[in-house]
Design an enzyme around this catalytic site. Structure first.
Site, PDB file in Angstrom:
ATOM      1  N   ILE A 152       0.943  -1.457   0.086  1.00 62.98           N
ATOM      2  CA  ILE A 152       0.010  -0.019  -0.032  1.00 62.98           C
ATOM      3  C   ILE A 152       0.744   1.238   0.143  1.00 62.98           C
ATOM      4  O   ILE A 152       0.147   2.348  -0.683  1.00 62.98           O
ATOM      5  CB  ILE A 152      -0.923   0.041   1.109  1.00 62.98           C
ATOM      6  N   ASP A 171      10.691   1.846   7.115  1.00 66.74           N
ATOM      7  CA  ASP A 171      10.132   0.621   7.418  1.00 66.74           C
ATOM      8  C   ASP A 171      11.518  -0.394   7.836  1.00 66.74           C
ATOM      9  O   ASP A 171      12.303  -0.775   6.785  1.00 66.74           O
ATOM     10  CB  ASP A 171       9.513   0.016   6.002  1.00 66.74           C
ATOM     11  N   ASP A 257      -9.153   7.611   9.190  1.00 66.49           N
ATOM     12  CA  ASP A 257      -9.864   6.541   8.595  1.00 66.49           C
ATOM     13  C   ASP A 257     -10.043   5.256   9.792  1.00 66.49           C
ATOM     14  O   ASP A 257     -11.206   4.616   9.536  1.00 66.49           O
ATOM     15  CB  ASP A 257      -9.724   5.978   7.399  1.00 66.49           C
ATOM     16  N   GLU A 262     -13.476   1.251  17.458  1.00 65.10           N
ATOM     17  CA  GLU A 262     -14.307   1.379  16.363  1.00 65.10           C
ATOM     18  C   GLU A 262     -16.033   0.692  16.490  1.00 65.10           C
ATOM     19  O   GLU A 262     -15.525  -0.606  17.256  1.00 65.10           O
ATOM     20  CB  GLU A 262     -13.888   0.910  14.890  1.00 65.10           C
ATOM     21  N   HIS A 283     -13.433   3.765   8.442  1.00 65.68           N
ATOM     22  CA  HIS A 283     -12.744   2.601   8.058  1.00 65.68           C
ATOM     23  C   HIS A 283     -13.260   2.200   6.700  1.00 65.68           C
ATOM     24  O   HIS A 283     -13.473   1.224   6.503  1.00 65.68           O
ATOM     25  CB  HIS A 283     -12.880   1.553   9.156  1.00 65.68           C
ATOM     26  N   ILE A 284     -12.953   3.314   5.812  1.00 59.90           N
ATOM     27  CA  ILE A 284     -13.591   2.888   4.455  1.00 59.90           C
ATOM     28  C   ILE A 284     -12.510   2.996   3.374  1.00 59.90           C
ATOM     29  O   ILE A 284     -12.737   2.921   2.347  1.00 59.90           O
ATOM     30  CB  ILE A 284     -14.703   3.471   4.152  1.00 59.90           C
ATOM     31  N   ALA A 285     -11.394   3.383   3.868  1.00 60.94           N
ATOM     32  CA  ALA A 285     -10.340   3.827   2.811  1.00 60.94           C
ATOM     33  C   ALA A 285     -10.031   2.823   1.843  1.00 60.94           C
ATOM     34  O   ALA A 285      -9.868   2.918   0.608  1.00 60.94           O
ATOM     35  CB  ALA A 285      -8.932   4.188   3.489  1.00 60.94           C
ATOM     36  N   GLY A 286      -9.981   1.515   2.351  1.00 55.98           N
ATOM     37  CA  GLY A 286      -9.712   0.308   1.341  1.00 55.98           C
ATOM     38  C   GLY A 286     -10.793  -0.296   0.846  1.00 55.98           C
ATOM     39  O   GLY A 286     -11.005  -1.315   0.263  1.00 55.98           O
TER      40      GLY A 286
END
Length: 314
Positions: A152, A171, A257, A262, A283-286
């Site tokens: 991502i 990372d 997001d 939640e 929580h809808i980014a993906g």
């Protein structure tokens, strides 16, 4: 009894594919009823979930024949991966299937937060003309900092590069001599990324190392002109410290997001209430029509492969 149990939403096409090869019990609300889920899972060979079903040791222990857990997404914090590994149960995230959707969300949020003009409709319809107040900033020439540089993060970097952004990332899971550090992003330390990024986007899993990583001290390292975008997991960011930084002008904006709890409760909502430089989404980014189809298809095929179903077309 069903061989495959699905406790959250999956597309009709993916469901039909699974039903061609195995008996399936599908109930998108099953995650809400722990006892019912454990009962139907007792003789199942596979379980397919999104992020609401808590696949803990007790549930896994009740499923003596379980061979696979398909994850309609990539985050695994709702799955006891260690117990699955001890039992020889394959955990199957849908790697890359929703990367484009999340990457587009990040770029869209960055454009909105930096430009700062897209919430002006009510003012204009009321007769105002706040032109000078709404002169914002461009993505071009800004540094996109990526905390996490997997599929991502890389998809986000590719889109940001088109806008003329400079790409940097941290990372620790990627070797320092990996080719992507030479061609796709400048490798930085965690502290360097915080201090230099104009847009900081989070793409880390939630675990003991990352929980609370963006607390008050880390947020204080960021530029006051920077914006933060979190599409990863809510527990990575200290929401109270973040709200305080926004109210004190120590951060220019945020898009969240994901949240530690939640759906969000009244306390979390109150933290960000009244702030104009905040974008909150559930929580809808993906999750788009296209990514839902890809995630469902990838997960179905992953599970069928483990269960060794014949005649699965590519």
């Amino acid at each position: 009894m069903a061989e495959i149990v699905i406790s959250e939403f999956i597309t009709p096409e993916a469901l039909a594919l699974l039903e061609q090869h195995h008996s399936v019990h599908y109930d998108s609300t099953l995650w809400e009823r722990d006892d019912d889920l454990a009962a139907v899972l007792r003789d199942a060979r596979a379980l397919i979930v999104r992020n609401k079903t808590q696949v803990g040791g007790g549930l896994i222990g009740a499923a003596a024949r379980l061979e696979a857990v398909g994850r309609l997404g990539v985050g695994l914090d709702n799955i006891d991966v260690a117990t699955c590994e001890r039992r020889g149960i394959k955990v199957l995230p849908a790697h890359g299937a929703n990367a484009a959707a999340v990457a587009e969300y990040v770029i869209g949020a960055a454009l909105i937060l930096l430009r700062g003009a897209f919430g002006a409709t009510p003012r204009l319809t009321a007769g105002e003309w706040p032109r000078e107040q709404l002169i914002g900033r461009q993505l071009e020439g800004k540094q996109l900092g990526l905390l996490g540089f997997g599929a991502i993060g890389q998809a986000t970097a590719a889109r940001a590069r088109v806008f003329g952004m400079e790409i940097a990332a941290y990372d620790p899971g990627i070797p320092h001599d990996a080719p992507r550090w030479q061609t796709e992003a400048r490798r930085m330390t965690f502290e360097e990324l915080l201090e230099t990024s104009d847009v900081l986007s989070l793409h880390l899993p939630l675990n003991e190392e990352t929980r609370g990583a963006l607390g008050g001290a880390a947020l204080a390292r960021m530029k006051p002109s920077a914006v933060l975008i979190n599409t990863a997991r809510g527990g990575i960011v200290d929401e109270r410290a973040l709200a305080a930084a926004l109210r004190d002008g120590r951060l220019a904006g945020v898009a969240l997001d994901v949240f530690e709890t939640e759906p969000i409760d009244g306390g979390t909502g109150a933290l960000f209430a009244g702030l104009e430089n905040v974008l909150l989404t559930p929580h809808i980014a993906g999750v788009t029509e296209e990514s839902n189809a890809r995630v469902s298809d990838v997960t179905a095929r992953n599970v069928l492969e483990v269960l060794a179903s014949p005649d699965i077309t590519a």
